[in-house]
Design an enzyme around this catalytic site. Structure first.
Site: not given
Length: 345
Positions: A169, A311, A224, A201-202, A62
């Site tokens: 990410d 994150h 991922d 995707e998130e 993603h």
């Protein structure tokens, strides 16, 4: 590995819903490397090798990242926000940010104070971004509600082939799937090989749904990131023993296809490559969950890149792991054939 292109990708803001600049860069990059490159209505970029082949394998990484969305502006010109994806709110106060507007980037500073620093229940609605505006009317000359924001960060090389940056990410995964596809073409893959850099995707998973529904793959692999246990505060009981620099991570999970996993392990064995294994229950929390449930159902697997501080504004990954993932997936694609038996018995 084209490290320069990877670093260019990592410099671009791509909060969910605002991936177009990054996707266009990927589209242009892949045009002379594969047989076909397309973009759909959501901005998903799909590259293909042997697009006329009946048996199809889809790799997905993603392109979007977590961040903030401007949701309101106070009378004094301060920007209020909502979270996009799973942010750590406490990492924002006192930091510089970029706001992505239709007229370009506007810079800001996230307000901080003793009261904010001591607020253990700090939520995204408590954040305020100072762009230097005189008042609300002044701020609205430059910023529109719905504009997105990220940390104003860079990407840097660390020791031992490690890098740090925002949004590894999963822009690492987006880079990997495209490089693996290009390498599979060079190595003579015979099946239909597809790689997509998905949007959303998130937040929604819509990008993976659009792409998988249209490609109709026989096999899908999500690429991922996954947590490591080689840094502070992460229990091996939760993450399993996963470390940077020790190779791609293959996931054992109730919904992941065992025969596809075995084929990935076989590709690693051919390459004499070290891999790592993780165990997870329930959903994987990746595009694999979405692709799995498209059409009549798609067997899928998950290949992950070990990542520290997921994150956060300074995630840490390994370029060695990135290259190994590229090599593993390219070898997997080359080994795939139209007569693969995917039923368990």
């Amino acid at each position: 590995m084209n490290k320069e292109f990877l670093f260019d990708m990592l410099k671009i803001g791509s909060v969910s819903g605002n991936e177009a600049e990054l996707e266009k860069k990927i589209y242009d990059y892949m045009l002379d490397k594969v047989d076909q490159v397309t973009v759909d209505e959501l901005g998903n970029v799909t590259a293909a090798v042997n697009p006329d082949a009946e048996f199809k394998v889809l790799l997905a990484g993603h392109a979007d990242e977590i961040g903030l969305m401007i949701s309101a502006i106070s009378s004094d010109g301060m920007l209020m926000v909502k979270k996009i994806g799973g942010i750590y709110t406490t990492t924002y106060p006192g930091h510089k940010v970029r706001i992505y507007t239709k007229n370009g980037i506007i810079y800001g500073a996230v307000a901080n104070s003793d009261d904010i620093a001591k607020n253990k229940d700090l939520g995204s609605s408590d954040l305020r971004i100072d762009i230097g505006a005189k008042d609300k009317e002044d701020a609205l000359k430059y910023v529109e509600l719905g504009d997105t924001a990220t940390f104003d960060t860079d990407v840097r090389e660390l020791l031992n082939d490690c890098i740090t940056g925002r949004g590894l990410d999963d822009r690492l995964g987006a880079f990997i799937v495209m490089e693996a596809l290009a390498e599979a073409k060079k190595k003579g893959a015979s099946v239909g090989c597809y790689a997509v850099t998905t949007t959303g995707e998130e937040t929604t998973g819509n990008g993976a749904y659009f792409t998988s529904s249209r490609v109709k793959p026989n096999i899908a692999i999500a690429v991922d990131v996954t947590y490591t246990s080689d840094n502070c505060g992460i229990s091996e009981a939760i993450t399993v023993d996963i470390s940077l620099g020790k190779g791609p991570v293959i996931c054992n999970n109730p919904s992941i296809h065992k025969k596809v996993n075995e084929a990935l392990k076989g590709a690693a064995k051919k390459l004499n490559m070290d891999i790592q294994i993780e165990a997870a229950n329930g959903r994987t929390g990746t595009d694999g969950d979405t692709m799995h449930r498209t059409g009549i159902g798609v067997p899928f697997a998950l290949v992950s890149i070990p990542l520290r501080y997921m994150h956060n504004p300074a995630e840490v990954g390994s370029l060695k792991d990135v290259q190994d993932c590229i090599d593993l997936l390219a070898e997997f694609l080359v080994n795939c054939s139209a007569d693969m038996e995917l039923k368990p018995f």
